[in-house]
Design a protein around this motif. Structure first.
Motif, PDB file in Angstrom:
ATOM      1  N   ILE A   3       0.853  -1.251   0.067  1.00  0.00           N
ATOM      2  CA  ILE A   3      -0.045   0.135   0.014  1.00  0.00           C
ATOM      3  C   ILE A   3       0.848   1.235  -0.130  1.00  0.00           C
ATOM      4  N   CYS A  52     -10.053  13.281   2.829  1.00  0.00           N
ATOM      5  CA  CYS A  52     -10.968  13.278   1.592  1.00  0.00           C
ATOM      6  C   CYS A  52     -11.427  14.583   1.419  1.00  0.00           C
ATOM      7  N   GLN A  58     -10.666  11.503  -3.594  1.00  0.00           N
ATOM      8  CA  GLN A  58     -11.174  10.195  -3.205  1.00  0.00           C
ATOM      9  C   GLN A  58     -10.184   9.381  -2.665  1.00  0.00           C
ATOM     10  N   PRO A  59     -10.485   8.372  -1.909  1.00  0.00           N
ATOM     11  CA  PRO A  59      -9.627   7.558  -1.123  1.00  0.00           C
ATOM     12  C   PRO A  59      -8.508   7.035  -2.101  1.00  0.00           C
ATOM     13  N   GLY A  60      -8.915   6.669  -3.210  1.00  0.00           N
ATOM     14  CA  GLY A  60      -7.923   6.264  -4.213  1.00  0.00           C
ATOM     15  C   GLY A  60      -6.865   7.180  -4.748  1.00  0.00           C
ATOM     16  N   ASP A  61      -7.210   8.269  -4.594  1.00  0.00           N
ATOM     17  CA  ASP A  61      -6.103   9.425  -4.671  1.00  0.00           C
ATOM     18  C   ASP A  61      -5.178   9.487  -3.748  1.00  0.00           C
ATOM     19  N   GLU A  64      -2.632   3.595  -2.617  1.00  0.00           N
ATOM     20  CA  GLU A  64      -2.593   2.865  -3.745  1.00  0.00           C
ATOM     21  C   GLU A  64      -2.129   1.656  -3.521  1.00  0.00           C
ATOM     22  N   TYR A  65      -2.753   0.448  -4.191  1.00  0.00           N
ATOM     23  CA  TYR A  65      -1.990  -0.816  -3.985  1.00  0.00           C
ATOM     24  C   TYR A  65      -0.919  -1.204  -5.031  1.00  0.00           C
TER      25      TYR A  65
END
Length: 75
Positions: A3, A52, A58-61, A64-65
């Motif tokens: 992560i 956020c 967004q959380p994905g910003d 990252e995996y």
């Protein structure tokens, strides 16, 4: 760890300092710094939501995996 925390990237995009974000999300500078450097082992959803909201992202910003990161640490 696979992560990757991109908090510093989002802060730079929003031109927001660690001090300013700390005040907006009501988190200590040291805890926010631990998260920013990727040394945190966990994050509460309420904290992620506040970040956020403050950064308008967004959380994905922020999170990252990366399978590559996992493979590198396992070698």
């Amino acid at each position: 760890m696979p992560i990757i925390v991109n908090l510093d990237v989002m802060m730079a995009k929003r031109k927001m300092s660690l001090n300013e974000l700390s005040k907006k999300v009501d988190l200590t500078l040291s805890n926010l710094s631990i998260l920013k450097t990727g040394k945190a082992k966990a994050i509460r959803f309420t904290t992620l939501e506040a970040i956020c909201n403050a950064l308008d992202c967004q959380p994905g910003d922020i999170l990252e995996y990366s399978d590559r990161a996992r493979k590198t640490t396992n070698q």
